[in-house]
Design an enzyme around this catalytic site. Structure first.
Site, PDB file in Angstrom:
ATOM      1  N   ASP A 144      37.596  40.600  54.642  1.00 22.87           N
ATOM      2  CA  ASP A 144      37.958  40.606  53.130  1.00 22.87           C
ATOM      3  C   ASP A 144      36.502  40.589  52.163  1.00 22.87           C
ATOM      4  O   ASP A 144      36.752  40.901  51.186  1.00 22.87           O
ATOM      5  CB  ASP A 144      38.681  39.231  52.715  1.00 22.87           C
ATOM      6  CG  ASP A 144      38.868  38.989  51.426  1.00 22.87           C
ATOM      7  OD1 ASP A 144      39.779  39.980  50.725  1.00 22.87           O
ATOM      8  OD2 ASP A 144      38.660  37.894  50.845  1.00 22.87           O
ATOM      9  N   LYS A 174      34.321  30.414  52.133  1.00 21.44           N
ATOM     10  CA  LYS A 174      35.129  29.939  51.107  1.00 21.44           C
ATOM     11  C   LYS A 174      35.079  28.233  51.115  1.00 21.44           C
ATOM     12  O   LYS A 174      34.793  27.844  52.244  1.00 21.44           O
ATOM     13  CB  LYS A 174      36.722  30.193  51.111  1.00 21.44           C
ATOM     14  CG  LYS A 174      36.962  31.675  50.744  1.00 21.44           C
ATOM     15  CD  LYS A 174      38.425  31.927  50.642  1.00 21.44           C
ATOM     16  CE  LYS A 174      38.687  33.478  50.256  1.00 21.44           C
ATOM     17  NZ  LYS A 174      38.188  33.699  48.966  1.00 21.44           N
ATOM     18  N   ARG A 181      57.848  47.210  38.406  1.00 17.74           N
ATOM     19  CA  ARG A 181      59.214  47.247  38.842  1.00 17.74           C
ATOM     20  C   ARG A 181      60.070  46.379  37.621  1.00 17.74           C
ATOM     21  O   ARG A 181      61.162  46.774  37.184  1.00 17.74           O
ATOM     22  CB  ARG A 181      59.481  46.299  39.864  1.00 17.74           C
ATOM     23  CG  ARG A 181      59.756  47.302  41.246  1.00 17.74           C
ATOM     24  CD  ARG A 181      60.129  46.488  42.361  1.00 17.74           C
ATOM     25  NE  ARG A 181      59.087  45.202  42.706  1.00 17.74           N
ATOM     26  CZ  ARG A 181      58.997  44.614  43.573  1.00 17.74           C
ATOM     27  NH1 ARG A 181      59.610  45.038  44.735  1.00 17.74           N
ATOM     28  NH2 ARG A 181      58.128  43.651  43.747  1.00 17.74           N
ATOM     29  N   LYS A 218      40.703  47.028  46.739  1.00 15.91           N
ATOM     30  CA  LYS A 218      40.505  46.679  47.954  1.00 15.91           C
ATOM     31  C   LYS A 218      42.170  45.915  48.296  1.00 15.91           C
ATOM     32  O   LYS A 218      42.629  45.533  47.374  1.00 15.91           O
ATOM     33  CB  LYS A 218      39.385  45.799  48.234  1.00 15.91           C
ATOM     34  CG  LYS A 218      39.872  44.290  47.705  1.00 15.91           C
ATOM     35  CD  LYS A 218      38.540  43.427  48.306  1.00 15.91           C
ATOM     36  CE  LYS A 218      38.840  41.993  47.937  1.00 15.91           C
ATOM     37  NZ  LYS A 218      37.839  41.252  48.332  1.00 15.91           N
ATOM     38  N   HIS A 222      32.178  44.029  50.277  1.00 13.05           N
ATOM     39  CA  HIS A 222      31.113  43.791  49.386  1.00 13.05           C
ATOM     40  C   HIS A 222      29.802  43.276  49.820  1.00 13.05           C
ATOM     41  O   HIS A 222      28.640  43.817  49.322  1.00 13.05           O
ATOM     42  CB  HIS A 222      31.797  42.330  48.710  1.00 13.05           C
ATOM     43  CG  HIS A 222      32.851  42.142  47.994  1.00 13.05           C
ATOM     44  ND1 HIS A 222      33.426  43.360  47.308  1.00 13.05           N
ATOM     45  CD2 HIS A 222      34.277  41.631  48.115  1.00 13.05           C
ATOM     46  CE1 HIS A 222      34.703  43.352  46.956  1.00 13.05           C
ATOM     47  NE2 HIS A 222      35.150  42.072  47.451  1.00 13.05           N
TER      48      HIS A 222
HETATM   49  P1  NAD Z   1      50.645  41.146  42.455  1.00 10.41           P
HETATM   50  O1  NAD Z   1      51.747  40.909  43.285  1.00 10.41           O
HETATM   51  O2  NAD Z   1      50.379  40.236  41.338  1.00 10.41           O
HETATM   52  O3  NAD Z   1      51.335  42.514  41.572  1.00 10.41           O
HETATM   53  C1  NAD Z   1      51.975  43.479  42.117  1.00 10.41           C
HETATM   54  C2  NAD Z   1      52.446  44.586  40.926  1.00 10.41           C
HETATM   55  O4  NAD Z   1      53.153  45.588  41.641  1.00 10.41           O
HETATM   56  C3  NAD Z   1      53.535  44.032  40.095  1.00 10.41           C
HETATM   57  O5  NAD Z   1      53.239  44.523  38.732  1.00 10.41           O
HETATM   58  C4  NAD Z   1      54.602  44.601  40.642  1.00 10.41           C
HETATM   59  O6  NAD Z   1      55.535  44.850  39.631  1.00 10.41           O
HETATM   60  C5  NAD Z   1      54.132  45.792  41.064  1.00 10.41           C
HETATM   61  N1  NAD Z   1      55.114  46.343  42.432  1.00 10.41           N
HETATM   62  C6  NAD Z   1      55.400  46.061  43.593  1.00 10.41           C
HETATM   63  N2  NAD Z   1      56.137  46.745  44.009  1.00 10.41           N
HETATM   64  C7  NAD Z   1      56.563  47.769  43.380  1.00 10.41           C
HETATM   65  C8  NAD Z   1      57.339  48.950  43.512  1.00 10.41           C
HETATM   66  N3  NAD Z   1      58.025  49.182  44.608  1.00 10.41           N
HETATM   67  N4  NAD Z   1      57.335  49.755  42.487  1.00 10.41           N
HETATM   68  C9  NAD Z   1      56.703  49.635  41.431  1.00 10.41           C
HETATM   69  N5  NAD Z   1      55.835  48.497  41.157  1.00 10.41           N
HETATM   70  C10 NAD Z   1      55.769  47.542  42.316  1.00 10.41           C
HETATM   71  O7  NAD Z   1      49.365  41.794  43.151  1.00 10.41           O
HETATM   72  P2  NAD Z   1      47.959  41.696  42.632  1.00 10.41           P
HETATM   73  O8  NAD Z   1      47.305  40.520  43.043  1.00 10.41           O
HETATM   74  O9  NAD Z   1      47.601  42.151  41.283  1.00 10.41           O
HETATM   75  O10 NAD Z   1      47.302  42.946  43.461  1.00 10.41           O
HETATM   76  C11 NAD Z   1      47.144  44.327  43.147  1.00 10.41           C
HETATM   77  C12 NAD Z   1      46.298  44.976  44.307  1.00 10.41           C
HETATM   78  O11 NAD Z   1      44.921  44.531  43.856  1.00 10.41           O
HETATM   79  C13 NAD Z   1      46.488  44.631  45.532  1.00 10.41           C
HETATM   80  O12 NAD Z   1      46.188  45.717  46.535  1.00 10.41           O
HETATM   81  C14 NAD Z   1      45.431  43.409  46.069  1.00 10.41           C
HETATM   82  O13 NAD Z   1      44.968  43.436  47.093  1.00 10.41           O
HETATM   83  C15 NAD Z   1      44.317  44.159  45.222  1.00 10.41           C
HETATM   84  N6  NAD Z   1      43.345  42.942  44.473  1.00 10.41           N
HETATM   85  C16 NAD Z   1      43.946  41.714  43.887  1.00 10.41           C
HETATM   86  C17 NAD Z   1      42.749  41.033  43.370  1.00 10.41           C
HETATM   87  C18 NAD Z   1      43.468  39.799  42.596  1.00 10.41           C
HETATM   88  O14 NAD Z   1      42.537  38.831  42.365  1.00 10.41           O
HETATM   89  N7  NAD Z   1      44.616  39.523  42.195  1.00 10.41           N
HETATM   90  C19 NAD Z   1      41.455  41.131  43.780  1.00 10.41           C
HETATM   91  C20 NAD Z   1      41.007  41.942  44.540  1.00 10.41           C
HETATM   92  C21 NAD Z   1      42.108  43.102  44.991  1.00 10.41           C
END
Ligand code: NAD
Length: 480
Positions: free
Chosen positions: A230, A328, A46, A143, A235
């Site tokens: 989760d 955890k 975004r 996930k 996993h």
């Molecule tokens: P985050 O909230 O840090 O990042 C979200 C991203 O999505 C940002 O880049 C944002 O700009 C973009 N975004 C949000 N709404 C948008 C829209 N309408 N249009 C375009 N872009 C948009 O999230 P994250 O922690 O990076 O997680 C991403 C995915 O990975 C999720 O499904 C989460 O469950 C999964 N996940 C994350 C982790 C982790 O360690 N962060 C681990 C396992 C799984």
């Protein structure tokens, strides 16, 4: 060998996962010479960053995550030059034509959905609508894949409306871990283990995934999910499958995934008295908050720990339980699978020699490696006394410094996506089968109004989990 030039789009390219995992993994593979000239990585999110802004963002992320490699200024510059950025809205049409215009004809297009799950369907639809989907387009989904069976089915159906199954890469990053793949190499590359790998010789299996951390910034998501959704549904289930599956006829995506699916379908429903749920509470003398304080929900009944005794109804495993536990804020970070073999049928050394069991331990973290516990004579001039010693295959020792360097799971998985190899990704029917087994457990808790047992931060979990084992005359092997 290097992969052919590709376009890789990271939707959510400014998010936490992109910053900590995906971009550092791409950078390491780039430094390892795995990308050919012309490979392109496009961040899409975004924020209104522009390409220069995104390159600066990524440089900073790499300095944090890939510290050593990022010190190489020439490599860093070369990598940053592959990066581009598009500001777009997954729920609207803003930015999509610009993205489409940046893509190259006749190339692999890998689209990482590194965004919250509510955006998976809108992204899939817009990719199609803006003509970005070709035969060589692949999508990578993180996930959580659904919240229960119904939502997972709905998500599979939405993705199937726009993509073939061979284009959908559902990530379970545990499958990218080096030792997890080694588990398959050990099982199916040796003559030694497979003949003993069944209920005649294996007493039980323990799969432990212990975390020392709490929910970190993910409290809001976690409080709606809990450890069962989760960690266990994905996993631990994947690890269980790799331990229990029949030998696939070859190491190819459908052969492997067919065998895993058969295991999930053979799992018994879990009896309520074979489950322990826990939630961490503050411990005297320690600074960490309890779970309810950490997520700011004083009445939360979400489990942060679960231990289960699982039965598999098939010829190979009937009668040999698999115990799973994950939690955890436990005493240490440790993921390990222990395959505990039966005692020898008769001890020729008399009662004093005690009872000894061979244990094959597969450590995922820390200190990745495989150990086989064997029984030998205690050195010395006296009679024969038996002791257990490890036959250690710690990779660092056996393979030297090169062996000690394990690529991060994402490095392996990213390259598999670019190559189109789905072996280490979950198939849609596998995910649904795992939810079909998980759902009744969670529904049982909900209908009974189950409240998780408290356990102190820094402990090994609720005492009931010890009782679960003790009732069977067994004990958990240490978490450390
Ligand atoms: P985050 O909230 O840090 O990042 C979200 C991203 O999505 C940002 O880049 C944002 O700009 C973009 N975004 C949000 N709404 C948008 C829209 N309408 N249009 C375009 N872009 C948009 O999230 P994250 O922690 O990076 O997680 C991403 C995915 O990975 C999720 O499904 C989460 O469950 C999964 N996940 C994350 C982790 C982790 O360690 N962060 C681990 C396992 C799984």
């Amino acid at each position: 060998t290097a992969v052919d030039p590709f376009d890789l789009v990271i939707f959510g390219g400014t998010g936490d996962l992109a910053r900590r995992k995906i971009l550092p993994a791409l950078y390491r593979r780039f430094c390892a010479g795995q990308f050919r000239e012309g490979a392109r990585i496009i961040g899409a999110a975004r924020a209104d960053l522009g390409t220069r802004g995104y390159r600066a963002f990524v440089a900073e992320a790499l300095r944090e995550a890939a510290a050593e490699e990022a010190g190489d200024a020439a490599a860093l510059d070369a990598f940053l030059a592959t990066l581009d950025y598009v500001s777009l809205d997954a729920r609207g049409d803003r930015g999509w034509p610009e993205l489409a215009a940046k893509l190259t004809e006749d190339r692999v297009r890998a689209c990482f959905f590194s965004v919250g799950p509510s955006l998976f369907a809108p992204l899939a639809e817009r990719l199609r609508r803006h003509g970005i989907v070709t035969d060589r387009t692949r999508i990578v989904v993180e996930k959580p894949f659904g919240h229960d069976l119904d939502s997972a089915r709905a998500l599979n159906a939405t993705l199937a409306a726009h993509f073939h199954e061979r284009q959908i890469f559902r990530i379970d990053h545990y499958l990218g871990k080096e030792t997890v793949q080694n588990l398959m190499a050990v099982r199916f590359g040796n003559m030694l283990f497979e003949p003993l790998w069944n209920s005649l010789f294996v007493d039980h299996v323990q799969i432990t995934v212990a975390e020392a951390v709490g929910v970190r910034g993910r409290g809001e998501y976690y409080d709606r999910a809990g450890a069962m959704r989760d960690m266990v549904q994905n996993h631990l289930m994947q690890l269980l499958c790799l331990i229990a599956m029949e030998p696939p006829s070859k190491f190819d995506p459908d052969a492997v995934r067919d065998e895993k699916l058969k295991v999930i379908r053979a799992l018994d429903p879990v009896q309520p008295h074979h489950i322990v749920r826990g939630q961490y509470v503050a411990a005297p003398g320690r600074d960490e908050p309890g779970y309810r304080e950490e997520v700011g929900n004083p009445r939360s009944t979400t489990e942060t720990y679960v231990a289960l005794k699982v039965g598999i109804s098939n010829w190979r495993w009937a009668g040999t339980p698999i115990y799973l536990r994950t939690g955890k804020r436990l005493v240490a970070r440790s993921s390990v699978i222990n395959v505990v073999f039966k005692h020898a049928p008769h001890s020729i050394f008399g009662e004093d020699a005690g009872q000894h069991a061979n244990i094959l331990s597969i450590r995922l973290q820390p200190n990745e490696g495989i150990t086989l516990q064997v029984t030998i004579k205690e050195p010395g001039p006296g009679g024969i006394r038996l002791i257990d010693v490890p036959l250690d295959m710690t990779f660092a020792e056996a393979l030297g410094p090169e062996g000690a360097h394990h690529p991060d799971a994402y490095e392996r998985l990213v390259v598999d996506v670019l190559r189109g190899n789905q072996t280490l990704f979950m198939r849609g029917d596998e995910v649904e089968a795992a939810w079909a087994w998980t759902d009744p457990i969670i529904e049982g808790w909900e209908s009974r109004g189950d409240v998780p047992k408290p356990y102190e931060v820094g402990s090994t979990g609720p005492t009931d989990a010890e009782l679960l084992m003790r009732r069977d005359n067994r004990r958990w092997l240490g978490i450390r």
